[in-house]
Design a protein around this motif. Sequence first.
Motif, mmCIF file in Angstrom:
data_model
loop_
_atom_site.group_PDB
_atom_site.id
_atom_site.type_symbol
_atom_site.label_atom_id
_atom_site.label_comp_id
_atom_site.label_asym_id
_atom_site.label_seq_id
_atom_site.Cartn_x
_atom_site.Cartn_y
_atom_site.Cartn_z
ATOM 1 N N MET A 1 -0.570 19.702 4.565
ATOM 2 C CA MET A 1 -1.486 18.535 4.500
ATOM 3 C C MET A 1 -0.781 17.309 3.922
ATOM 4 S SD MET A 1 -4.829 20.364 2.886
ATOM 5 C CE MET A 1 -5.408 21.916 3.524
ATOM 6 N N GLU B 1 12.043 12.141 -11.203
ATOM 7 C CA GLU B 1 10.790 11.653 -10.599
ATOM 8 C C GLU B 1 10.321 10.372 -11.291
ATOM 9 O OE1 GLU B 1 8.938 15.392 -10.861
ATOM 10 O OE2 GLU B 1 9.946 16.034 -9.031
ATOM 11 N N SER C 1 -4.584 9.422 12.168
ATOM 12 C CA SER C 1 -3.787 8.528 11.314
ATOM 13 C C SER C 1 -4.007 7.071 11.712
ATOM 14 C CB SER C 1 -2.309 8.899 11.446
ATOM 15 O OG SER C 1 -1.520 7.898 10.865
ATOM 16 N N GLN D 1 10.956 11.623 3.793
ATOM 17 C CA GLN D 1 11.638 10.470 3.186
ATOM 18 C C GLN D 1 12.989 10.117 3.798
ATOM 19 O OE1 GLN D 1 11.471 11.097 -1.079
ATOM 20 N NE2 GLN D 1 9.256 11.176 -1.040
ATOM 21 N N SER E 1 -1.961 13.900 -2.098
ATOM 22 C CA SER E 1 -2.953 14.970 -2.281
ATOM 23 C C SER E 1 -2.364 16.199 -2.973
ATOM 24 C CB SER E 1 -3.498 15.379 -0.909
ATOM 25 O OG SER E 1 -2.418 15.645 -0.007
ATOM 26 N N ARG F 1 0.844 -1.215 0.000
ATOM 27 C CA ARG F 1 0.000 0.000 0.000
ATOM 28 C C ARG F 1 0.869 1.253 0.000
ATOM 29 N NH1 ARG F 1 -1.289 3.648 3.659
ATOM 30 N NH2 ARG F 1 -0.202 2.515 5.290
ATOM 31 N N ASP G 1 9.063 19.504 -2.373
ATOM 32 C CA ASP G 1 10.245 18.631 -2.253
ATOM 33 C C ASP G 1 10.856 18.767 -0.864
ATOM 34 O OD1 ASP G 1 10.917 17.256 -5.019
ATOM 35 O OD2 ASP G 1 10.062 19.227 -5.401
ATOM 36 N N VAL H 1 -8.291 14.042 -1.046
ATOM 37 C CA VAL H 1 -7.921 12.614 -0.988
ATOM 38 C C VAL H 1 -9.026 11.748 -1.607
ATOM 39 C CG1 VAL H 1 -7.480 10.673 0.590
ATOM 40 C CG2 VAL H 1 -6.370 12.873 0.990
ATOM 41 N N GLN I 1 1.714 3.563 -3.379
ATOM 42 C CA GLN I 1 1.178 4.937 -3.353
ATOM 43 C C GLN I 1 2.308 5.942 -3.500
ATOM 44 O OE1 GLN I 1 -1.411 5.449 0.052
ATOM 45 N NE2 GLN I 1 -2.852 3.939 -0.694
ATOM 46 N N TYR J 1 -2.644 8.548 -4.231
ATOM 47 C CA TYR J 1 -1.341 9.181 -4.459
ATOM 48 C C TYR J 1 -1.406 10.502 -3.716
ATOM 49 C CZ TYR J 1 -4.020 11.763 -7.934
ATOM 50 O OH TYR J 1 -4.980 12.537 -8.533
ATOM 51 N N TYR K 1 12.965 -1.034 -0.055
ATOM 52 C CA TYR K 1 12.415 0.332 0.101
ATOM 53 C C TYR K 1 13.513 1.255 0.654
ATOM 54 C CZ TYR K 1 8.533 3.706 1.051
ATOM 55 O OH TYR K 1 7.674 4.778 1.057
ATOM 56 N N SER L 1 2.728 8.568 -6.536
ATOM 57 C CA SER L 1 2.906 10.001 -6.271
ATOM 58 C C SER L 1 4.041 10.566 -7.123
ATOM 59 C CB SER L 1 3.232 10.252 -4.792
ATOM 60 O OG SER L 1 2.212 9.756 -3.981
ATOM 61 N N HIS M 1 -2.785 4.317 10.320
ATOM 62 C CA HIS M 1 -1.696 3.346 10.117
ATOM 63 C C HIS M 1 -0.460 3.595 10.980
ATOM 64 C CE1 HIS M 1 -3.893 1.737 6.740
ATOM 65 N NE2 HIS M 1 -3.914 2.907 6.146
HETATM 66 N N1 BYC Z 1 -2.370 12.290 0.191
HETATM 67 O O1 BYC Z 1 -2.813 6.555 8.506
HETATM 68 P P1 BYC Z 1 -2.212 7.563 7.588
HETATM 69 C C1 BYC Z 1 7.195 13.547 -4.008
HETATM 70 C C2 BYC Z 1 -4.021 8.588 3.314
HETATM 71 S S1 BYC Z 1 6.142 12.205 -3.959
HETATM 72 C C3 BYC Z 1 -3.224 11.275 -0.067
HETATM 73 O O2 BYC Z 1 -1.432 8.648 8.227
HETATM 74 P P2 BYC Z 1 0.203 6.470 6.466
HETATM 75 C C4 BYC Z 1 7.309 14.331 -5.219
HETATM 76 C C5 BYC Z 1 -3.265 7.311 3.642
HETATM 77 O O3 BYC Z 1 -2.750 6.702 2.459
HETATM 78 C C6 BYC Z 1 6.187 11.784 -2.262
HETATM 79 N N2 BYC Z 1 -3.568 10.344 0.857
HETATM 80 O O4 BYC Z 1 -1.347 6.809 6.472
HETATM 81 C C7 BYC Z 1 7.038 13.787 -6.451
HETATM 82 C C8 BYC Z 1 -4.346 6.514 4.329
HETATM 83 O O5 BYC Z 1 -5.276 5.964 3.375
HETATM 84 P P3 BYC Z 1 -5.231 4.379 2.923
HETATM 85 C C9 BYC Z 1 4.983 11.177 -1.677
HETATM 86 C C10 BYC Z 1 -2.995 10.457 2.074
HETATM 87 O O6 BYC Z 1 0.480 5.657 5.262
HETATM 88 C C11 BYC Z 1 7.054 14.586 -7.600
HETATM 89 C C12 BYC Z 1 -5.112 7.568 5.087
HETATM 90 O O7 BYC Z 1 -4.863 8.796 4.418
HETATM 91 N N3 BYC Z 1 5.488 10.640 -0.448
HETATM 92 O O8 BYC Z 1 7.774 13.807 -3.031
HETATM 93 O O9 BYC Z 1 0.634 5.926 7.788
HETATM 94 C C13 BYC Z 1 7.382 15.947 -7.498
HETATM 95 C C14 BYC Z 1 -4.687 7.688 6.542
HETATM 96 O O10 BYC Z 1 -3.348 8.212 6.670
HETATM 97 C C15 BYC Z 1 -2.077 11.471 2.392
HETATM 98 C C16 BYC Z 1 5.215 9.402 -0.006
HETATM 99 O O11 BYC Z 1 4.452 8.702 -0.584
HETATM 100 C C17 BYC Z 1 -1.777 12.420 1.396
HETATM 101 N N4 BYC Z 1 -0.933 13.456 1.603
HETATM 102 O O12 BYC Z 1 0.925 7.898 6.337
HETATM 103 C C18 BYC Z 1 7.721 16.481 -6.260
HETATM 104 C C19 BYC Z 1 6.006 8.971 1.221
HETATM 105 N N5 BYC Z 1 -1.694 11.309 3.674
HETATM 106 O O13 BYC Z 1 -3.861 4.139 2.314
HETATM 107 C C20 BYC Z 1 7.711 15.688 -5.106
HETATM 108 C C21 BYC Z 1 5.647 7.609 1.709
HETATM 109 C C22 BYC Z 1 -2.335 10.238 4.127
HETATM 110 O O14 BYC Z 1 -5.461 3.568 4.145
HETATM 111 N N6 BYC Z 1 4.408 7.592 2.419
HETATM 112 N N7 BYC Z 1 -3.136 9.728 3.192
HETATM 113 O O15 BYC Z 1 -6.327 4.265 1.899
HETATM 114 C C23 BYC Z 1 4.283 7.961 3.720
HETATM 115 O O16 BYC Z 1 5.219 8.390 4.369
HETATM 116 C C24 BYC Z 1 2.934 7.746 4.366
HETATM 117 O O17 BYC Z 1 2.200 6.869 3.556
HETATM 118 C C25 BYC Z 1 2.143 9.074 4.592
HETATM 119 C C26 BYC Z 1 0.765 8.704 5.194
HETATM 120 C C27 BYC Z 1 2.882 9.950 5.605
HETATM 121 C C28 BYC Z 1 1.934 9.828 3.298
#
Ligand code: BYC
Length: 318
Positions: free
Chosen positions: A199, A78, A208, A139, A112, A39, A132, A274, A43, A110, A150, A47, A210
Amino acid sequence: MSEEQVRSLEKQFDERIERDEKIEPKDWMPEKYRKTHIRQMSQHAHSEIVGMLPEGNWITRAPSLRRKVALLAKVQDEAGHGLYLYSATETLGISREEMYEQLHTGKAKYSSIFNYPTVTWADMGTVGWLVDGAAIINQVPLCSTSFGPYARAMVRVCKEESFHQRQGYEIMLKLCKGTPEQKDMAQDALNRWWWPSLMMLGPTDAESVHTEQSMKWKLKRKSNDELRQQFIDQTVPQADILGLSIPDKDLKWNEERQSYDFGEINWDEFWQVVKGHGPMNKERIKARVNAWEGGEWVRDAAMAYASKNQERKEKQAV
Ligand code: BYC
């Protein structure tokens, strides 16, 4: 496998996590660990790929050759990040096609942040600086996440994100030292991107779902609120250098906490975006679906070429 055997494997797995050992694709892992990683990692990959669109919009309109080259390199990075992350996710037993399907049908999320439009050149500066910037803060802890593929992918991603943030901040510096119109353009972009950037780091810790489990598995090393505070504390002095004001009347240095207090985030807007109702959600998905469908003949041709080559090799071997 008996329940007792599963419990023993789970115990060994937890101990490995405790010792900060990396979990590799062929190692035993709880099914929930595998699913949670699919997941988050898919995602994250989505993104990166969708994140190319708001900036791709400006490649042909960059104001100089130097700016065009830097923006082009950033957008290509990207694409690379998306590809490492899709590959890393595939090691968990999901195919690239399934992941694309989940993105195209809205099953997978992906970030928001990519559902907002990029309307002026200053948006390229602000996206690099804020988006960024927030991405790096989120990150860097992922470089020491527990799942090996990862964590390793994130090392390179973070190095490249650092260049992305600098190219954005440099654009902002130039605009802020330019004409009053250019400075206004920079302020306007900051006004539009500030709150969505906060956000982007996810819902509050209380909302949150997860975080708790992901922290236990060391998938997440810091909570959403901790990262958000870190981002604000790091970014406010950067806005001061630019001579721009953060659009938050409640933003105030808290001497006791040695951190900034900040105003209420519009979480209703966040959840609307979202859930697919942001300004650009439909357009972003349409662009990805069109790219997938338009590329079908290329994939078919590549497969036909590969199978002909295979046939030829088999005939030669006879
Ligand atoms: N947007 O329990 P939570 C980049 C969802 S790209 C949409 O806190 P988690 C870049 C979440 O998925 C970088 N949805 O979740 C590229 C969950 O729903 P599901 C993107 C969001 O996973 C091009 C629900 O809300 N970075 O930098 O513990 C140009 C509850 O949230 C968002 C990553 O992907 C959101 N903002 O924490 C420039 C980093 N936030 O899945 C730049 C990796 C939350 O149950 N991901 N949700 O349906 C993470 O670090 C974590 O997944 C998050 C969320 C901090 C984003």
